[in-house]
Design a protein around this motif. Structure first.
Motif, PDB file in Angstrom:
ATOM      1  N   PHE A  68     -14.539  -5.799   2.152  1.00 38.18           N
ATOM      2  CA  PHE A  68     -14.300  -6.823   1.960  1.00 38.18           C
ATOM      3  C   PHE A  68     -16.006  -7.527   1.651  1.00 38.18           C
ATOM      4  N   VAL A  69     -15.939  -7.906   0.179  1.00 41.09           N
ATOM      5  CA  VAL A  69     -16.925  -8.132  -0.211  1.00 41.09           C
ATOM      6  C   VAL A  69     -17.069 -10.158  -0.911  1.00 41.09           C
ATOM      7  N   VAL A  70     -17.442 -10.315  -0.557  1.00 44.99           N
ATOM      8  CA  VAL A  70     -17.551 -12.251  -1.439  1.00 44.99           C
ATOM      9  C   VAL A  70     -19.354 -12.226  -2.090  1.00 44.99           C
ATOM     10  N   ILE A  71     -18.334 -12.705  -3.522  1.00 43.46           N
ATOM     11  CA  ILE A  71     -19.370 -12.831  -4.417  1.00 43.46           C
ATOM     12  C   ILE A  71     -19.228 -14.307  -5.120  1.00 43.46           C
ATOM     13  N   PRO A  72     -20.575 -15.163  -4.690  1.00 41.13           N
ATOM     14  CA  PRO A  72     -20.182 -16.888  -5.034  1.00 41.13           C
ATOM     15  C   PRO A  72     -20.517 -16.905  -6.893  1.00 41.13           C
ATOM     16  N   ILE A  73     -19.660 -17.822  -6.878  1.00 41.82           N
ATOM     17  CA  ILE A  73     -19.513 -18.675  -8.262  1.00 41.82           C
ATOM     18  C   ILE A  73     -20.152 -19.754  -8.357  1.00 41.82           C
ATOM     19  N   SER A  74     -21.165 -19.657  -8.865  1.00 46.99           N
ATOM     20  CA  SER A  74     -21.863 -21.795  -8.637  1.00 46.99           C
ATOM     21  C   SER A  74     -21.590 -22.098 -10.095  1.00 46.99           C
ATOM     22  N   GLU A  75     -21.262 -23.377  -9.921  1.00 44.83           N
ATOM     23  CA  GLU A  75     -20.005 -24.407 -10.572  1.00 44.83           C
ATOM     24  C   GLU A  75     -20.848 -24.157 -12.520  1.00 44.83           C
ATOM     25  N   LYS A  76     -21.704 -24.254 -12.382  1.00 46.27           N
ATOM     26  CA  LYS A  76     -22.501 -24.026 -13.683  1.00 46.27           C
ATOM     27  C   LYS A  76     -22.314 -22.490 -14.383  1.00 46.27           C
ATOM     28  N   SER A  77     -22.361 -21.787 -13.364  1.00 44.73           N
ATOM     29  CA  SER A  77     -21.886 -20.507 -14.196  1.00 44.73           C
ATOM     30  C   SER A  77     -20.394 -19.913 -14.483  1.00 44.73           C
ATOM     31  N   LEU A 101       1.141  -0.883   0.194  1.00 43.23           N
ATOM     32  CA  LEU A 101      -0.032  -0.292   0.080  1.00 43.23           C
ATOM     33  C   LEU A 101       0.691   1.312  -0.077  1.00 43.23           C
ATOM     34  N   SER A 102       0.702   2.163  -0.906  1.00 44.04           N
ATOM     35  CA  SER A 102       0.895   3.749  -0.492  1.00 44.04           C
ATOM     36  C   SER A 102       0.345   4.174   0.593  1.00 44.04           C
ATOM     37  N   GLN A 103       0.608   5.712   0.813  1.00 46.13           N
ATOM     38  CA  GLN A 103       0.114   6.567   1.378  1.00 46.13           C
ATOM     39  C   GLN A 103      -1.440   7.035   1.195  1.00 46.13           C
ATOM     40  N   GLY A 104      -2.181   6.889   2.352  1.00 44.37           N
ATOM     41  CA  GLY A 104      -3.883   6.315   1.652  1.00 44.37           C
ATOM     42  C   GLY A 104      -4.918   5.991   1.281  1.00 44.37           C
ATOM     43  N   GLN A 105      -3.888   4.905   1.276  1.00 43.72           N
ATOM     44  CA  GLN A 105      -4.396   3.169   0.461  1.00 43.72           C
ATOM     45  C   GLN A 105      -5.009   2.311   1.886  1.00 43.72           C
ATOM     46  N   ARG A 106      -5.761   1.672   1.065  1.00 42.13           N
ATOM     47  CA  ARG A 106      -5.978   0.315   1.955  1.00 42.13           C
ATOM     48  C   ARG A 106      -6.718  -0.709   0.488  1.00 42.13           C
ATOM     49  N   TYR A 107      -6.303  -1.748   1.162  1.00 39.00           N
ATOM     50  CA  TYR A 107      -7.258  -2.723   0.116  1.00 39.00           C
ATOM     51  C   TYR A 107      -8.450  -2.793   0.368  1.00 39.00           C
ATOM     52  N   PHE A 108      -8.940  -3.556  -0.488  1.00 39.16           N
ATOM     53  CA  PHE A 108     -10.499  -3.416  -0.390  1.00 39.16           C
ATOM     54  C   PHE A 108     -10.358  -4.900  -1.700  1.00 39.16           C
ATOM     55  N   ASP A 132     -10.282 -17.086   2.269  1.00 42.11           N
ATOM     56  CA  ASP A 132     -10.560 -15.432   2.642  1.00 42.11           C
ATOM     57  C   ASP A 132     -10.746 -15.082   4.356  1.00 42.11           C
ATOM     58  N   ASP A 133     -10.726 -16.515   4.889  1.00 41.80           N
ATOM     59  CA  ASP A 133      -9.668 -16.252   6.059  1.00 41.80           C
ATOM     60  C   ASP A 133      -9.297 -15.606   6.188  1.00 41.80           C
ATOM     61  N   ALA A 134      -7.708 -16.148   5.510  1.00 40.30           N
ATOM     62  CA  ALA A 134      -6.511 -15.626   6.054  1.00 40.30           C
ATOM     63  C   ALA A 134      -6.456 -14.351   5.395  1.00 40.30           C
ATOM     64  N   ILE A 135      -6.955 -13.835   4.705  1.00 39.82           N
ATOM     65  CA  ILE A 135      -6.582 -12.576   3.546  1.00 39.82           C
ATOM     66  C   ILE A 135      -7.480 -11.514   4.152  1.00 39.82           C
ATOM     67  N   GLN A 136      -8.416 -11.543   5.581  1.00 41.03           N
ATOM     68  CA  GLN A 136      -9.319 -11.007   6.516  1.00 41.03           C
ATOM     69  C   GLN A 136      -8.515 -11.004   7.498  1.00 41.03           C
ATOM     70  N   THR A 137      -7.997 -12.013   7.710  1.00 41.74           N
ATOM     71  CA  THR A 137      -7.129 -12.246   9.026  1.00 41.74           C
ATOM     72  C   THR A 137      -5.658 -10.744   8.862  1.00 41.74           C
ATOM     73  N   ILE A 138      -5.217 -11.340   7.940  1.00 42.29           N
ATOM     74  CA  ILE A 138      -4.031 -10.586   7.951  1.00 42.29           C
ATOM     75  C   ILE A 138      -3.589  -9.410   7.230  1.00 42.29           C
ATOM     76  N   LEU A 139      -4.951  -9.365   6.206  1.00 41.38           N
ATOM     77  CA  LEU A 139      -5.040  -7.954   5.305  1.00 41.38           C
ATOM     78  C   LEU A 139      -5.530  -7.020   6.565  1.00 41.38           C
ATOM     79  N   ASN A 140      -6.566  -7.875   7.324  1.00 38.33           N
ATOM     80  CA  ASN A 140      -7.287  -6.629   7.952  1.00 38.33           C
ATOM     81  C   ASN A 140      -8.480  -6.604   6.806  1.00 38.33           C
TER      82      ASN A 140
END
Length: 327
Positions: free
Chosen positions: A215-224, A182-189, A199-207
């Motif tokens: 943090f947003v979750v968008i599932p993708i079905s097997e068909k999709s 990250l640069s100054q003033g940035q955050r991860y999304f 995703d549990d590791a990513i949430q934990t490590i990157l806060n």
């Protein structure tokens, strides 16, 4: 009337205190009896004590620290209404002690040569061992003996078990921190699509969490998944370095190369528990190779755009980033 009420409260308090003391005493007697001698550096303890609602939890942690060091105490996540359990592994003798408090009663089980015999058990036998907890604690024992990095340990505690999926998230987070700091003033999304244990590791490590709206979750079905473009077949999420002030940033679209990982680790595709253990061991032993299995699909520069515009319910973010081939 008031005196009777106060007397009732006092009796309840002392009954509760007596119960808690009795349970703690029994746990201490069991561990003192089974762990001879006590070698704190060689004793691993896994417990859900900090997350469940039980009367003796506050006093239990100091008790457990009589038998192990703080770094060997794994305070694993659990649902608040689950029974309290304490799992103790003595690496010097390969003995395992499992204690649970169910309906105000202590139950405990002891297994000699735990790690040695577990390797020979099939999945069904392991599922029945220690009230179903054996498969939950075995990977942690193996990881603990090999050495689990600090960030990965925290991820495992939050995820509540150790698996290749949560380790892949640890590697993805490491990749981002090294190659896209990250640069100054940035955050991860993070746009988790498709979601898995990573995703549990990513949430934990990157806060990054849903509650903090990064943090947003968008599932993708097997068909999709058939709608993903060929270059996105191994998609492992969209990671945005974002400046809320300037409404600008960079979207890093990553893939995780599971097939390459399985080949390198000599692991067969499938859900067999022994294969998962083998992959966990290989990933720990080859932690420095993490960049070989995380790859950038594409980078997209963002300007004058809000995050809400990218993840609005009416928008297919995968189509927006040209990862989608269906109409």
């Amino acid at each position: 009337m008031v005196k009777k009420f106060l007397l009732a409260l006092i009796l309840i308090f002392f009954a509760s205190a007596s119960y808690a003391l009795d349970v703690l005493n029994k746990i201490e007697v069991i561990l003192t009896s089974e762990l001879k001698p006590v070698i704190q550096s060689e004793t691993l303890i896994i417990t859900n004590a900090m997350h469940v609602k039980d009367e003796q939890v506050n006093a239990l942690i100091p008790l457990l620290l009589k038998f192990t060091k703080m770094e060997n105490l794994f305070l694993i996540h659990d649902a608040v209404n689950n029974p309290l359990f304490v799992f103790v592994y003595d690496s010097a003798s390969d003995k395992a002690v499992y204690i649970s408090v169910v309906d105000n009663e202590i139950k405990y089980f002891v297994t000699e040569n735990f790690l040695a015999t577990s390797i020979t058990r099939n999945d069904d036998e392991l599922k029945d061992l220690f009230q179903g907890k054996a498969m939950r604690v075995l990977p942690i024992i193996i990881g603990w003996k090999k050495g689990i990095p600090f960030e990965l340990k925290n991820s495992i505690l939050f995820h509540d078990h150790f698996c290749p999926g949560v380790t892949s998230g640890y590697w993805i987070a490491k990749y981002l921190l090294k190659n896209f700091p990250l640069s100054q003033g940035q955050r991860y999304f993070v746009i988790s699509t498709p979601p898995w244990c990573k995703d549990d590791a990513i949430q934990t490590i990157l806060n990054t969490t849903a509650g903090k709206r990064n943090f947003v979750v968008i599932p993708i079905s097997e068909k999709s998944k058939n709608c993903l473009k060929d270059e996105a077949k191994n998609l492992a999420g969209i990671y945005i370095k974002y400046s809320p002030q300037s409404k600008s940033g960079e979207a890093i679209i990553l893939e995780f190369l599971w097939d390459d990982l399985r080949k390198s680790a000599g692991v067969k595709e499938g859900k067999a528990f022994k294969e998962r253990l083998k992959m966990i061991e290989w990933m720990l032993e080859n932690d420095n190779q993490f960049e070989k299995f995380v790859r950038v699909i594409k980078n997209v520069q963002l300007s004058n755009v809000s995050i809400d515009e990218l993840v609005d319910v009416n928008i297919n973010v995968l189509k927006k980033f040209d990862l989608w081939k269906c109409q």
